[in-house]
Design an enzyme around this catalytic site. Structure first.
Site, PDB file in Angstrom:
ATOM      1  N   GLU A 106     -93.911  22.346 -37.513  1.00 40.07           N
ATOM      2  CA  GLU A 106     -92.461  23.343 -37.000  1.00 40.07           C
ATOM      3  C   GLU A 106     -92.803  24.624 -36.556  1.00 40.07           C
ATOM      4  OE1 GLU A 106     -90.024  22.095 -36.301  1.00 40.07           O
ATOM      5  OE2 GLU A 106     -89.712  19.684 -37.893  1.00 40.07           O
ATOM      6  N   ASP A 253     -92.539  10.539 -31.686  1.00 39.09           N
ATOM      7  CA  ASP A 253     -91.897  10.786 -30.318  1.00 39.09           C
ATOM      8  C   ASP A 253     -93.324  11.710 -29.633  1.00 39.09           C
ATOM      9  OD1 ASP A 253     -91.107  12.994 -32.217  1.00 39.09           O
ATOM     10  OD2 ASP A 253     -89.465  13.032 -32.253  1.00 39.09           O
ATOM     11  N   GLU A 347     -77.240  10.570 -36.340  1.00 39.05           N
ATOM     12  CA  GLU A 347     -79.166  10.525 -36.826  1.00 39.05           C
ATOM     13  C   GLU A 347     -79.381   9.241 -37.117  1.00 39.05           C
ATOM     14  OE1 GLU A 347     -82.031  13.505 -37.954  1.00 39.05           O
ATOM     15  OE2 GLU A 347     -80.377  13.796 -36.847  1.00 39.05           O
ATOM     16  N   GLU A 365     -81.662  16.100 -27.888  1.00 39.41           N
ATOM     17  CA  GLU A 365     -82.280  15.217 -27.210  1.00 39.41           C
ATOM     18  C   GLU A 365     -81.788  14.997 -25.754  1.00 39.41           C
ATOM     19  OE1 GLU A 365     -84.726  16.410 -29.950  1.00 39.41           O
ATOM     20  OE2 GLU A 365     -83.273  15.818 -30.545  1.00 39.41           O
TER      21      GLU A 365
END
Length: 761
Positions: A106, A253, A347, A365
């Site tokens: 992150e 991803d 989610e 996204e």
């Protein structure tokens, strides 16, 4: 309409930035319900979620280059004051040497990427001569400092980075409070190359790119050679896979994304070769249009779960970069139909498009893929999709101090949370979707988006030298197709058919049943099979109707019924009068067949995501464990190994309760859960507070775990007595947060569909 949407996106963004600076700065995040900044250590701990916070003004840094692209009213005033002011604040106030443990992943994509994107924009404006003449590469110097503070994470035998690092003390230092971790996710290790390579190319220090390449080399070598797929979690010391489920969503991803984009940014064929090998495997095993399923990497014909997570919504955008428009259109349309049914992407949602986990964190996204598809096709349909995103944000997420995450899309309840990616990504993609190229202060085609939508110039591959001695071996090429090394135009893919996107979409227009009821003649039997991604066409004299195939050759109910359970306190002074509504689990002991009881003990650590410290105390008792940090099944295994005879999970979302939030069934982690034999129930936060308060006051509390309909003394009068007793004994006691409303006793909740995993999938 497009002009109005552009203005609305711009105003919403600028207003939120204003609120951020007014109420939150220099805190990492704005808490939109409380109208104050979130400072780590001053708010209730949220587990791994807080590892994004490093006391480095996260949202400000993450938003820097968005301030250039989406400059407030830029089409009217051409002003860049907001960006210049933000850069001055970052240079003046942000410190990167804080004694705090942060997520390497992150911090890299949000802070390092934010500093680099901000530097690139500042340098560009400086070179133009009318702005930022005072700027002396301060953001680049900060990025280099942060890069060096992240490097200790790569000090492993494999080259895969530790998942966490202390900004001041690194890893393994006695003061670092980290370094004991053994596992990391594939995306966590494989999403470093863009930021680290850009830092190397801009600073001249090759060490960053070298480490990022090494991590990618390890992941490539550890792929399953038969399927060319990778797993979700890997051991950072020996490179062995810990979780072998493979998909394109959470946990993997951006590994795939960065292979493709590293080729675009750096011009190194090795990354494209690897991406193409993986992409062929994805399209062979994982993509079953319009669905993207998770499979076992060693046995990819086996689906390992019946739900999808919202993070996979980025994949249609990546397919656009690959030039594979048809499956991109199909999956995007499926996602759009889910948003029409549930307002936002949950989610996680099932292959039947029901809610699996109802939280929505304002993730960008879906907007990202919408932007890519519009730019690729020019189809105004995607402008209307963008319009629906803006309208739903304003209708269901806007609050007085910004935009708040949705705790459950079925109820619309909010969380006091606005992650930095909302400003960094969501508004950037929306603004770019609605704007014309000539209205932007930069040529957007000269840049590649990182996974956090930061802008890095593609010229880095030519204007900056590659790292010396840092080439990787190109793998043996698999069979190449027309688009292996180039992205095709729509005319190449669909000659003489300008409406091709609509033709593809129409097959999925009523996928979720929203908008039109599918009518089937009653005199014709309907047979459904166990295939998630195929459709059975039933020909009728008036047209073609499509019926979604579901599990088994039998009728399935529209909505799965969740049977409410209870935690009933039976020891003195409660004697069965305090009854707390609980959710069941799909694994472990079946409490419908056998009730279970015992005394309760709080687990240590409370999240139970590792070895249990108080196993001696816990043995033979029912454990209390906090939701978060890992999956329910993982917690259950640790507690079962410690000798617990049952588990009561308590929600970590403050203020949640069974009156306002639908019950759900806890599910496993994709692997077999037959080894878990404990009884398991779930309490929302407010009910959990009653139970923990009872334990603190009386120390020895016995409970029964059983279906609600079989609770002791069940009846309306008894329930009223329960409520009065509980209010009298506990609800006057303040919780950690004095703003929390009094807890309620035997809350009755409408059962709803299962809402799955314990933590962000």
């Amino acid at each position: 309409l497009q002009r109005l949407l552009l203005l609305e996106a711009s105003v919403s963004f600028c207003l939120t930035v204003f609120l951020l600076q007014k109420y939150a700065y220099p805190a990492d995040e704005l808490m939109p319900l409380s109208c104050r900044g979130r400072v780590r250590g001053q708010e209730p701990n949220r587990g791994d979620i807080d590892d994004s916070l490093g006391k480095f003004s996260l949202t400000l840094i993450d938003t820097l280059d968005t301030l250039v692209v989406s400059t407030c009213f830029s089409s009217v005033l051409n002003k860049l004051d907001e960006f210049e002011d933000a850069v001055r604040k970052a240079v003046k106030d942000v410190r990167l040497d804080n004694d705090v443990v942060v997520s390497v992943f992150e911090t890299n994509i949000r802070v390092l990427g934010g500093l680099l994107g901000g530097h690139v924009m500042a340098d560009l404006l400086r070179q133009r001569g009318d702005r930022m003449q005072w700027y002396q590469d301060e953001l680049l110097h900060m990025a280099k400092e942060l890069g060096h503070r992240l490097l200790p994470a790569f000090n492993t035998t494999s080259g895969l980075p530790y998942p966490k690092v202390n900004l001041r003390y690194g890893v393994l230092n006695p003061l670092s409070r980290t370094g004991t971790e053994s596992d990391t996710c594939t995306a966590c290790a494989g999403t470093m190359i863009l930021e680290f390579a850009a830092l190397s190319r801009l600073s001249g220090e090759s060490v960053f790119e070298e480490h990022a390449r090494k991590a990618l080399d390890v992941l490539w070598e550890r792929r399953q050679r038969g399927s060319d797929l990778v797993g979700t979690v890997i051991n950072i010391h020996n490179g062995e896979w810990v979780r072998r489920d493979s998909g394109v969503g959470a946990g993997i991803d951006s590994y795939y994304e960065y292979l493709m984009k590293a080729y675009i940014l750096l011009g190194d064929n090795v990354f494209l070769e690897r991406f193409n090998v993986h992409y062929s495997a994805i399209m062979k095993y994982i993509s079953q249009p319009p669905l993207l399923l998770n499979v076992h990497m060693h046995n990819p014909t086996v689906s390992v779960r019946s739900w999808m997570d919202s993070l996979l919504a980025f994949f249609p955008g990546l397919q656009v970069l690959r030039g594979d428009l048809k499956p991109a259109i199909e999956t995007h349309e499926m996602l759009y139909q889910v948003t029409k049914q549930h307002k936002f992407l949950p989610e996680a949602f099932t292959t039947e498009f029901r809610v699996h986990w109802g939280q929505h964190l304002l993730r960008p996204e879906f907007a990202e893929s919408t932007y890519y598809l519009y730019k690729a096709t020019g189809d105004p349909y995607y402008l209307r999709v963008g319009q629906s995103i803006v309208e739903k944000l304003n209708a269901y997420a806007r609050v007085p101090c910004g935009f708040a995450a949705v705790q459950d899309v079925r109820t619309g309840t909010h969380e006091d949370r606005m992650d930095s990616f909302f400003l960094a990504e969501m508004f950037k993609y929306l603004y770019l979707l609605f704007s014309e190229k000539n209205e932007l202060p930069i040529d957007i085609d000269d840049y590649i988006f990182t996974t956090e939508a930061h802008l890095l110039p593609v010229s880095l591959s030519t204007t900056q030298p590659p790292c010396q001695g840092n080439n990787t071996t190109v793998p043996v090429s698999h069979e190449e197709d027309l688009f292996t090394h180039s992205c095709p135009s729509t005319e190449t893919l669909f000659p003489n058919n300008p409406s091709f996107a609509k033709t593809i979409r129409d097959s999925y227009k009523y996928l979720t049943g929203v908008g039109r009821k599918i009518r089937i003649s009653s005199d014709r039997p309907v047979v459904v099979f166990n295939l998630f991604s195929t459709f059975l066409s039933l020909q009728e004299h008036k047209g073609v109707y499509r019926v979604k195939l579901v599990a088994e050759v039998s009728q399935t109910p529209e909505e799965e019924v969740v049977v409410p359970h209870v935690v009933q306190l039976i020891s003195p002074p409660f004697l069965g009068r305090t009854v707390l509504t609980a959710g069941p689990a799909k694994f472990g002991m079946d409490l419908m067949k056998q009730e279970h009881g015992g005394s309760i003990v709080k687990a240590s650590p409370y999240t139970a995501c590792g070895p249990i410290d108080n196993a001696v105390e816990l043995k033979g008792h029912i454990a209390l464990a906090l939701r978060g940090d890992c999956m329910f099944a993982a917690k259950a295994r640790w507690l079962q190994e410690a000798g617990a005879i049952g588990v009561i999970f308590i929600d970590h979302h403050e203020g949640s309760n069974s009156e306002e939030t639908p019950l759900f069934q806890m599910v496993g982690d994709g692997d077999s859960t037959e080894d878990i034999t404990l009884p398991l129930v779930f309490l929302f936060s407010r009910e959990g507070a009653v139970l923990t308060a009872a334990l603190e006051k009386h120390h020895n509390v016995d409970v029964l775990l059983l279906p609600k309909e079989r609770q002791l003394g069940h009846g309306e009068d008894q329930e009223a007595d329960d409520f009065q007793f509980q209010q009298q004994h506990f609800c006057s006691k303040a919780t950690e947060d004095d703003r929390t409303e009094p807890c309620s006793a035997d809350s009755s909740a409408t059962p709803n569909s299962n809402s799955g995993p314990d933590t962000n999938p």
